[in-house]
Write an enzyme that holds these catalytic residues in place. Structure first.
Site, PDB file in Angstrom:
ATOM      1  N   ARG A 101      40.149  57.630  11.799  1.00  0.00           N
ATOM      2  CA  ARG A 101      39.132  58.575  11.742  1.00  0.00           C
ATOM      3  C   ARG A 101      38.307  58.594  10.455  1.00  0.00           C
ATOM      4  O   ARG A 101      37.314  58.654  10.367  1.00  0.00           O
ATOM      5  CB  ARG A 101      39.665  59.906  12.182  1.00  0.00           C
TER       6      ARG A 101
ATOM      7  N   GLU B 242      36.175  55.629  10.499  1.00  0.00           N
ATOM      8  CA  GLU B 242      35.114  55.821  11.245  1.00  0.00           C
ATOM      9  C   GLU B 242      33.881  56.643  10.458  1.00  0.00           C
ATOM     10  O   GLU B 242      32.682  56.353  10.728  1.00  0.00           O
ATOM     11  CB  GLU B 242      35.331  56.671  12.644  1.00  0.00           C
TER      12      GLU B 242
ATOM     13  N   SER C 216      32.673  55.925  -8.421  1.00  0.00           N
ATOM     14  CA  SER C 216      33.930  55.183  -8.749  1.00  0.00           C
ATOM     15  C   SER C 216      35.106  55.372  -7.800  1.00  0.00           C
ATOM     16  O   SER C 216      35.240  56.792  -7.595  1.00  0.00           O
ATOM     17  CB  SER C 216      34.289  55.274 -10.335  1.00  0.00           C
TER      18      SER C 216
END
Lengths: 146, 146, 146, 146, 146, 146, 146, 146, 146, 146
Positions: free
Chosen positions: B87, B90, B113
């Site tokens: 997830r 995604e 960063s």
């Protein structure tokens, strides 16, 4: 008229008007992250927001129904190359197992939803160099045992 | 003695002692995310923290120098399969270009960063179902023009 | 007008004028490496440099704003096939772990930035055959422990 | 006795003796980059250097002939995940075509050799943060026309 | 006018004139392998050869400067599918480690250059079926120890 | 006893005896390329050659039947990383379509066999640097039309 | 006029004429499998067959010379997705090692040629459901020992 | 006792007894292709055949139940490298779309089953060189429309 | 007129008419899943259904013969990125071995056909949130032993 | 004791006891699909179910705590090769976009959860051949707009 066409119109109108995503978002009463994502065609807009955007940006009326359409979310690079996006991928690679472990410890067996989800990006001033702050929040979903 | 050996010792001692990552983290005065990551061998520990951990978990003395060693950060799945980690992947796929656009708008050309970076995970109560909150913060790095 | 369009215009004007990258770079007061990269659309130009380039190369005014836009840095070959570029990839494959070890020994836990970064290429005369010299310099970024 | 065995012996002796790669390199009269690489089994050592290393590190005599053996240079990650090595890969992705263009402009059709090649890493002090300097030098090889 | 355009012009002129690659090569005083490769855009032509080709094939003058341009050598199939090319790939897979071992034994540590390189293809009559003979020759490049 | 076991025995006996592949090949009356390849387990040996090798290298008798067994030819890197082998891969990438075109022109529709195939490697002295010469020969196989 | 153009013309003429591949094959005196493959541009046609096809299908004369051209055989999906083609891929995955073992047992060390090759497809009636019969035949090629 | 263990026992017993797959197959009343495949662990044996094999090869009784177990059919190389198996893969790549077209023309919309499937391999004498004949037969499965 | 053209016509006519897939399916007497799939060009329509669809949607007559044509089923993402489709892929990854085990236990050695197959999707009301119900049914195909 | 160890113990005890997954599932009061999946280490068991399983199968007490542990769900084949599992993958490839379209039409923008999910497999008798019925049910999750 496709989602790509509408994205191009929005970008062009945005440049013309000299608007920032934050300003566009505010005009339609939504967050900048969601607004950008929907304008890029990665999320569908509910009707009222699609119509608000069409009005704000001066788009043709047909664009509203295109913005409402369900997008197929596709990204072509399994590993993104742009440095700004790659760093996010790297964070998932390095800290993914840690996030999983901490979620499991705090909530039990389950995951953070990427669907019932929201995100906010802010600039945090810092004397050693300003920082990007990403706040993500997703509903905890427990695994079903049946 | 390798980093894998030390990770196994920590997990075993943790189970024995019935400790949570949060508790271990607190005992060595660091955050749970960083503590877990360093215990998994994905970050190096400064000497004092390595020694504190060895004391807290009752590890052999040699483990401290192993915890201090520089790790090679490797993940084997370019696309993770575990649902909890996927997830996150995604989210990078769907919202990566959006995060980039918003960062560029707020800071100029550059990135967040992943090295000068920290993260915090909290449980947010919610009547519709509690939510996982991830807060990430990274220093903004501007591209150099030369 | 896209970044690709502007790149094509620059290449055409460069051929017409018989200019080298070094000469173009000098005219806008920047280094050849950065100038080429920005002309290829892999870096954004600050406004003054974009305008200088437009003037030097005789590009249409709109090109300046395109040169200022934030690029999405994409390369399509995970392993490059052109021999000149592949050799650089090979150097990373062969010497990457060595560079990491030496950096860690000289600086502590951290990396060389690819963002706060610059590069210079020179020809070094040598009786056994001239040599290409690449000098790269990037800010050391220390890992954060939190 | 394999190259992996000898690498393990060297790392153990180095830790025991508290030596840095720079010190080991100096003792055998070679550069730190080449010394580390050969100790990792990514380069073969000429006999005298192999014997010098065996003497310096107190390795068994058989190790010298193993250090002399021709290695098969293998890296398993086409795209490296460790952040320190990935940044080098990213530099090749972003600046590879630029390096190629500048080499071609300065030398004509050809490449920088990765075989007749050397590298040096130094720490450059800088008030805004010290910098890593990588200096690579490779013989220019002109394409043959036949 | 791109390298692809010039390739198409050459193929069309070749078909029109009923010429073989060997004949074209002879007319410009080069080998058939190099000539074909440069006509396909995989090698750059020195000025005199580019002009000779333009004259021989009746190409527009602009084609000469395109033939001189430095090509980016790209192949899209990491594993080629055409049977004639695949068999060459298979030979590298099966005999690559053997070629490496024999080169190392005959020359010491190093490689056969693919840049200072030439190739010749001949038909060898044989009562059991004629044979294709490939003769490749590349300069030996010794690894540098520094 | 597997093919890997026999390969290890051969390498050990070879080192012990201080033999080169050329010498071993001569002793069993075969070429160095084929001999090395069969010793590595990439080709099967006919009985008499297997027995000759067992005698020459002082291997246990069982090794002969293992050398006779049909190997499954496997290579794990679709794109080889060792520079000496990669250069061969690069030659196929750059010159593959050229080799195909020249074969088709000289022989008609078909391919060079990689099965009814032989190869020879020689060192060619050259004042500008000695050269590796690879001579490959494979039977031409015409496509069947049916 | 490319091979793709000719394929499109053939498909259109075939639909117009209501012909089956078997009927077209019969008219030019070749097998249906080879005829389809050559019409798709995956095999070259000898001159007489190309001219016969042009006559039978009413194609423009130029199409004959295109059908004669040597094709580059390319397939884009390393693992085919169409179920009818995937099942063939699956058969190679499941039974490939078995076919190899049986061929080696019946013929000795070697392979079945895919070049000197033919195939026939028939419908076999069967009360439990008709069956597809694929008959492939390829020349046995023995490995060369040299 | 795993399927791999049983395969190793069968291969050892086969070598000991000097049996061919055809002979083993005949002894248990099955075809050589199926017998080899089941012995390799790529198909499950019905009880009576498993017991027949155990008797014929002199395997321990437990092997029969292992031979009956359902295998997970796994192949690790998406594109096989062994030349004998690769040629089959190549046939699928070159002729797959043709086989699909001919099946659709002869049977309608559907596929050849790879489950209700059988195969036979024979040696066909031929003065120009003996040929391998593969005969595959699979039930036609029509697509369901619902 | 290609299958893609016909799909575009159907989508446009559907939007114009304000029809749902369920309504279109009902009008041609088929299920919504099959109807959508055939309209997307992933299944062929029998003649009567193709003609019914043409009538219902007011398509040009030629579209019917295109809908009857055999499609080549291609998907470009081996791992789908759209979250709705990825979840299905994830279910296959997590539960695939379980489904195989249960089928083998209930039916013996074999598989569920994806050809003689149908599917139904329904909305199931539920106070804790409505649920998607997928019902798939495929003929059991037993492995052939021969 | 790892999850793999416990899986091996369960399989062994199951074989010994001659139990089916359905019977084991019934004894612990759960469904066969979930029970198999948890026994394979792809789902965590709540304490009471873990203890019930330990009792039913006669496992050592430590196994219960291992069954409770959170698994990392990993599958190694992005495209599964076993035919029974591949057919499920194929269904996702062919019907995935259709399932997405129908869900969106019935529920609005969102997905079927693979976490709040259950599945049932039944054998449906059918005179033309029994059928496998898969019933999956997952909670509908609506995309958040924020």
């Amino acid at each position: 008229m496709t989602k790509e066409d509408v994205t191009a119109m929005i970008l062009s109108a945005k440049k013309q008007a000299g608007l920032k995503w934050e300003e566009i978002a505010e005009k339609i009463g939504m967050s900048p992250v969601w607004t950008h994502s929907a304008c890029m065609g990665m999320n569908a807009m509910p009707r009222d927001k699609a119509e608000a955007l069409v009005a704000v940006m001066g788009l043709p009326q047909e664009a509203a129904s295109v913005l409402e359409e369900s997008p197929t979310k596709v990204w072509e690079q399994a590993v993104p190359t742009d440095p700004c996006i790659y760093r996010l991928y790297e964070i998932v690679g390095v800290y993914g197992p840690t996030i999983k472990a901490i979620i499991n410890e705090k909530f039990g067996e389950g995951i953070m939803s990427a669907i019932d989800f929201d995100m906010k990006i802010t600039r945090v001033e810092n004397p050693k160099g300003d920082r990007v702050k990403l706040e993500m929040s997703g509903k905890f979903l427990a695994y079903n045992n049946w």
